[in-house]
Design a protein around this motif. Structure first.
Motif, short mmCIF file in Angstrom:
data_model
loop_
_atom_site.label_atom_id
_atom_site.label_comp_id
_atom_site.label_asym_id
_atom_site.label_seq_id
_atom_site.Cartn_x
_atom_site.Cartn_y
_atom_site.Cartn_z
N ASN A 34 0.75 -1.29 -0.02
CA ASN A 34 -0.06 -0.18 -0.01
C ASN A 34 0.91 1.24 0.10
O ASN A 34 0.26 2.49 0.26
CB ASN A 34 -0.92 -0.10 1.23
CG ASN A 34 -1.85 -1.25 1.05
OD1 ASN A 34 -2.26 -1.54 0.00
ND2 ASN A 34 -2.17 -1.68 2.32
N ASP A 35 2.15 1.09 -0.46
CA ASP A 35 2.84 2.28 -0.28
C ASP A 35 2.45 3.34 -1.37
O ASP A 35 2.10 2.84 -2.39
CB ASP A 35 4.54 1.98 -0.46
CG ASP A 35 5.28 1.34 0.66
OD1 ASP A 35 4.35 1.37 1.68
OD2 ASP A 35 6.32 0.84 0.56
N ILE A 36 2.55 4.62 -1.15
CA ILE A 36 1.99 5.75 -1.78
C ILE A 36 3.35 6.38 -2.45
O ILE A 36 3.98 6.78 -1.72
CB ILE A 36 1.19 6.61 -1.45
CG1 ILE A 36 -0.19 5.90 -1.03
CG2 ILE A 36 0.69 7.70 -2.33
CD1 ILE A 36 -1.06 6.75 -0.06
N ASP A 38 5.61 9.69 -3.79
CA ASP A 38 5.59 11.02 -3.37
C ASP A 38 4.95 11.86 -4.46
O ASP A 38 4.04 12.74 -4.14
CB ASP A 38 6.91 11.44 -3.22
CG ASP A 38 7.61 11.00 -1.89
OD1 ASP A 38 6.85 10.56 -0.86
OD2 ASP A 38 8.73 11.05 -1.91
N ASP A 39 4.64 11.16 -5.72
CA ASP A 39 4.07 12.13 -6.90
C ASP A 39 2.66 11.93 -6.69
O ASP A 39 1.81 12.86 -7.04
CB ASP A 39 4.56 11.62 -8.29
CG ASP A 39 6.03 11.92 -8.58
OD1 ASP A 39 6.40 12.65 -7.76
OD2 ASP A 39 6.37 11.16 -9.45
N ASP A 40 1.99 10.98 -6.04
CA ASP A 40 0.67 10.60 -5.73
C ASP A 40 0.11 11.60 -4.80
O ASP A 40 -1.04 11.53 -4.58
CB ASP A 40 0.37 9.23 -5.66
CG ASP A 40 0.89 8.49 -6.90
OD1 ASP A 40 0.81 8.93 -8.00
OD2 ASP A 40 0.76 7.16 -6.80
N ILE A 41 0.85 12.13 -3.87
CA ILE A 41 0.30 12.69 -2.54
C ILE A 41 -0.11 14.20 -2.99
O ILE A 41 0.72 14.82 -3.57
CB ILE A 41 1.48 12.69 -1.33
CG1 ILE A 41 1.52 11.27 -1.13
CG2 ILE A 41 0.79 13.68 -0.25
CD1 ILE A 41 2.71 11.04 -0.08
N GLU A 42 -1.08 14.76 -2.72
CA GLU A 42 -1.82 16.03 -2.95
C GLU A 42 -1.58 16.75 -1.77
O GLU A 42 -1.89 16.35 -0.76
CB GLU A 42 -3.22 16.05 -3.52
CG GLU A 42 -3.29 15.11 -4.87
CD GLU A 42 -4.82 15.18 -5.30
OE1 GLU A 42 -5.54 16.02 -5.12
OE2 GLU A 42 -5.06 14.43 -6.07
N PRO A 43 -1.33 18.16 -1.99
CA PRO A 43 -1.05 19.03 -1.01
C PRO A 43 -2.40 19.35 -0.20
O PRO A 43 -3.43 18.93 -0.84
CB PRO A 43 -0.83 20.37 -1.38
CG PRO A 43 -0.54 20.15 -3.20
CD PRO A 43 -1.07 18.79 -3.42
N LEU A 44 -2.26 19.16 1.12
CA LEU A 44 -3.51 19.61 1.90
C LEU A 44 -4.09 21.01 2.02
O LEU A 44 -3.25 21.77 1.73
CB LEU A 44 -3.27 19.30 3.38
CG LEU A 44 -4.18 18.95 4.34
CD1 LEU A 44 -5.00 17.66 4.14
CD2 LEU A 44 -3.50 18.77 5.70
N GLY A 74 2.33 15.59 9.08
CA GLY A 74 3.02 16.27 8.08
C GLY A 74 2.27 17.58 7.74
O GLY A 74 2.25 18.40 6.72
#
Length: 82
Positions: A34-36, A38-44, A74
């Motif tokens: 289930n690792d994501i 870094d490119d798939d993480i959207e800013p909050l 984060g």
């Protein structure tokens, strides 16, 4: 056998804790399935971060714990706005 620590639980205000000073340690379950990336993480969103800061601040016992919990999420603490 008489010197062996007891595993009896003592009821506290909200949790049961071991009656002895021996800590119960369980290994964390880890997986790479289930690792994501870094490119798939959207800013909050700013509003979401602000709401999260308020919730964390309400439940943290002190400023250091609040900073630690925000860092774990984060989310950077922001300066107080007058």
């Amino acid at each position: 056998m008489a010197d062996e620590p007891s595993a009896e639980l003592v009821e506290g205000p909200s949790v049961a804790v071991p009656a002895t000073k021996t800590e119960i340690i369980m290994a964390a379950k880890t997986t790479t399935d289930n690792d994501i990336a870094d490119d798939d993480i959207e800013p909050l969103a700013d509003e979401t971060a602000s709401q999260a800061q308020r919730v964390v601040a309400a439940y943290a016992t002190d400023a250091d714990e609040c900073r630690m919990l925000l860092a774990m999420l984060g989310i950077q603490p922001t300066a107080k706005v007058d």
